[in-house]
Design an enzyme around this catalytic site. Structure first.
Site, PDB file in Angstrom:
ATOM      1  N   HIS A 145       0.834  -1.208   0.000  1.00 27.14           N
ATOM      2  CA  HIS A 145       0.000   0.000   0.000  1.00 27.14           C
ATOM      3  C   HIS A 145       0.869   1.259   0.000  1.00 27.14           C
ATOM      4  O   HIS A 145       0.572   2.228  -0.707  1.00 27.14           O
ATOM      5  CB  HIS A 145      -0.937  -0.002   1.209  1.00 27.14           C
ATOM      6  CG  HIS A 145      -2.195  -0.767   0.987  1.00 27.14           C
ATOM      7  ND1 HIS A 145      -2.221  -2.135   0.866  1.00 27.14           N
ATOM      8  CD2 HIS A 145      -3.472  -0.350   0.859  1.00 27.14           C
ATOM      9  CE1 HIS A 145      -3.472  -2.525   0.678  1.00 27.14           C
ATOM     10  NE2 HIS A 145      -4.248  -1.456   0.667  1.00 27.14           N
TER      11      HIS A 145
ATOM     12  N   LYS B 166      -9.203  -8.069   8.733  1.00 30.84           N
ATOM     13  CA  LYS B 166      -9.794  -8.337  10.042  1.00 30.84           C
ATOM     14  C   LYS B 166      -9.617  -7.094  10.906  1.00 30.84           C
ATOM     15  O   LYS B 166      -8.653  -6.347  10.758  1.00 30.84           O
ATOM     16  CB  LYS B 166      -9.186  -9.570  10.707  1.00 30.84           C
ATOM     17  CG  LYS B 166      -7.734  -9.432  11.102  1.00 30.84           C
ATOM     18  CD  LYS B 166      -7.230 -10.684  11.791  1.00 30.84           C
ATOM     19  CE  LYS B 166      -5.768 -10.469  12.216  1.00 30.84           C
ATOM     20  NZ  LYS B 166      -5.242 -11.637  12.884  1.00 30.84           N
TER      21      LYS B 166
END
Length: 179
Positions: A39, A105
């Site tokens: 990212h 998560k």
């Protein structure tokens, strides 16, 4: 009441906006992997005005660093990583690149949820600790970018019946917020 939805990736904004927090999803199609190191590189490319290695419009990114594939399998254990590490980057990928879905998560930051609401994106939760089970839904794995990052490189995954739950929907409703 939650429903189970058969969903194919990639998908458009209208599809994302029909999903509701709590919906159970069986995702099939093509998704991409990327953790915090990948990212960071994607956003650095945006900053430099460079093309991304993958067109993220209407795509789904799975926050995972898969284990090496055992003989006869396309991938090793592939459980979700904590999504909060991508919170500094996700709003920009949603707003500027059209990222439609994320899988991980844990809860997301208010900035991520606001970008999801504004641009029609959804966040799915995968079951932590179930990486070997999840790997059974991955039928193909191909390295696409940043090979020097090892398991944190970007991979193209073909998935079939990947079990997920809509944790935060495009309206900002969240399973992590008690009402």
């Amino acid at each position: 009441m939650s429903q189970t939805i058969e969903l194919t990736a990639p998908f458009d904004r209208a599809t994302a906006e029909r999903l509701r927090a709590g919906d159970l999803v069986r995702l099939s199609g093509v998704i991409w992997t990327g953790r915090d190191a990948a990212h960071k590189r994607l956003v650095a490319r945006l900053d430099a005005g460079e093309a991304l290695p993958v067109d993220l419009r209407d795509q789904v990114i799975y926050f995972v660093g898969p284990c090496p594939a055992p003989p006869g399998r396309p991938i090793g254990s592939a459980g979700p990583t904590t999504s909060g590490r991508m919170d500094a980057y996700s709003p920009r990928l949603i707003a500027e690149c059209g990222l439609r879905g994320m899988i991980g998560k844990g809860d997301r930051s208010p900035a991520v949820v606001e970008a999801m609401r504004r641009y029609g994106a959804v966040y799915f939760a995968a079951t932590g600790g179930a990486g070997a089970l999840i790997a059974g839904s991955i039928v193909k794995c191909e390295l696409v970018a940043f090979p020097e990052l090892g398991p944190e490189a970007m991979y193209r995954l073909e998935v079939r019946d990947f079990p997920l739950v809509v944790a935060i929907d495009a309206a900002g409703n969240s399973l992590y917020v008690r009402r």
